[in-house]
Design a protein around this motif. Structure first.
Motif, mmCIF file in Angstrom:
data_model
loop_
_atom_site.group_PDB
_atom_site.id
_atom_site.type_symbol
_atom_site.label_atom_id
_atom_site.label_comp_id
_atom_site.label_asym_id
_atom_site.label_seq_id
_atom_site.Cartn_x
_atom_site.Cartn_y
_atom_site.Cartn_z
ATOM 1 N N GLU A 58 32.958 16.098 55.278
ATOM 2 C CA GLU A 58 33.823 15.856 56.434
ATOM 3 C C GLU A 58 34.197 17.202 57.043
ATOM 4 O O GLU A 58 34.616 18.117 56.335
ATOM 5 C CB GLU A 58 35.105 15.094 56.054
ATOM 6 N N ASN A 116 35.952 14.114 62.970
ATOM 7 C CA ASN A 116 37.131 13.389 63.470
ATOM 8 C C ASN A 116 37.179 13.484 64.986
ATOM 9 O O ASN A 116 37.211 14.584 65.539
ATOM 10 C CB ASN A 116 38.409 13.997 62.885
ATOM 11 N N GLU A 148 34.344 9.689 62.838
ATOM 12 C CA GLU A 148 35.590 9.114 62.317
ATOM 13 C C GLU A 148 36.557 8.887 63.462
ATOM 14 O O GLU A 148 36.895 9.815 64.194
ATOM 15 C CB GLU A 148 36.231 10.037 61.265
ATOM 16 N N ASP A 178 39.082 5.905 60.041
ATOM 17 C CA ASP A 178 39.852 6.837 59.232
ATOM 18 C C ASP A 178 41.244 6.271 58.965
ATOM 19 O O ASP A 178 41.760 5.498 59.770
ATOM 20 C CB ASP A 178 39.975 8.156 60.012
ATOM 21 N N LYS A 199 37.680 4.231 55.656
ATOM 22 C CA LYS A 199 38.218 5.258 54.765
ATOM 23 C C LYS A 199 39.609 4.813 54.340
ATOM 24 O O LYS A 199 40.520 4.716 55.168
ATOM 25 C CB LYS A 199 38.295 6.614 55.469
#
Ligand code: C2E
Ligand code: MG
Ligand code: MG
Ligand code: MG
Length: 278
Positions: A58, A116, A148, A178, A199
């Protein structure tokens, strides 16, 4: 302060507010400069299988501030989201992430790299074209890119959001929700979203320690994800007790300080290369 007359208290309050506003504006203009001035740093945190094999990374941004040192995203992401800076920040991260993906895919073809993306960035009309452009320029296989997003993306313009996601999915790009379970999502609409992964937020991992596996929602989320054929990552695993409680979930992917902390990408890469070359 409790004994001061209201007028004075109000003045103190106003002065504080003004100081905070000024500090915020100052940081915002510094951040705008920082993005152009190469002060952002890309950190990566490994994601592993139950067998501790590397499955993904990530991307987590940091700001190497000239005076304040290395700042975690908690210090500036909200600030960036309040302005359009989150778009330029996200573009920088996405471009880096595609370059990283191309590099790590050469070593481990099935690896994935997660980025993200803030709703404001995703909602830019050119988001898809730009994302595909970065992938092509880097020579990365889009199948390795995991975007994400958070549940807040689904609050409005749902049809448009789904259309954009669907287009990217045609290229093999995948989507992960997320901090799952902390936001707005009603489970009933989850099945209509083109997502590939959930997640599980760290709050549920902590909850599992406090209330036991049965008392937390981890089992339910995992079961539901399995049924919907979604991948699942558990975030924020810090100790072996937590991991042991999760051991029964074969397909669960794991991310947390117990396995690895986020590291500056070039440092992580060196270490990784040295461990796989022997
Ligand atoms: P997130 O996406 O949920 O990322 C996970 C956060 O948990 C990261 O914090 C990570 O360092 C931290 N973490 C990982 N393992 C553990 C653990 O075992 N224990 C604990 N206590 N924490 C753990 P970080 O790097 O400070 O990032 C915070 C948040 O900032 C991220 O949460 C994400 O929402 C946001 N963020 C980070 N990078 C970016 C970015 O490039 N773009 C955008 N839009 N947001 C970002
Ligand atoms: Mg994340
Ligand atoms: Mg998260
Ligand atoms: Mg989180």
């Amino acid at each position: 302060a409790a004994r001061q007359p209201n007028a004075i208290r109000l003045q103190i309050y106003n002065a504080q507010m003004m100081a905070e506003q000024l500090e915020k504006h100052h940081l915002q203009s510094e951040l705008a400069h920082a993005i152009k001035d190469q002060q952002l740093r890309l950190f990566v945190q490994p994601q592993v299988s139950q067998g501790q094999e590397l499955v993904g990374l990530e991307c987590l941004v940091r700001w190497q501030h000239p005076e304040k040192g290395l700042l975690p995203p908690g210090h500036f992401i909200t600030l960036a989201e309040e302005s359009d800076l989150i778009v330029s920040l996200g573009e920088w991260v996405m471009e880096q992430a595609c370059a990283i993906l191309a590099q790590v895919q050469k070593i481990q073809p099935n690896i994935r790299v997660a980025v993200n993306i803030s709703p404001k960035h995703f909602r830019q009309a050119y988001f898809n074209a730009q994302c595909l452009g970065y992938l092509a320029a880097a020579g990365a296989n889009p199948k390795g890119l995991m975007i994400e997003i958070t549940e807040s993306l689904f609050v409005d313009d749902l049809d448009e959001v789904i259309a954009k996601m669907t287009e990217l999915k045609k290229h093999g790009i995948r989507f992960s929700i997320d901090d799952f379970g902390t936001g707005y999502s009603s489970l009933s609409y989850l099945q209509h979203l083109p997502v590939d992964e959930l997640k599980i937020d760290r709050a549920f991992i902590l909850g599992m320690e406090r209330y036991g596996l049965e008392g937390s929602l981890v089992s339910s989320i995992y079961a539901m994800a399995q049924q919907m054929q979604l991948e699942v990552v558990a975030e924020g695993i810090e100790n072996t007790t937590q991991w042991q409680r999760l051991a029964r979930f074969d397909q669960l992917q794991l991310q947390g300080f117990l396995f690895a902390k986020p590291q500056f990408y070039p440092d992580w890469l060196k270490t990784w290369q040295s461990t796989i070359n022997v």
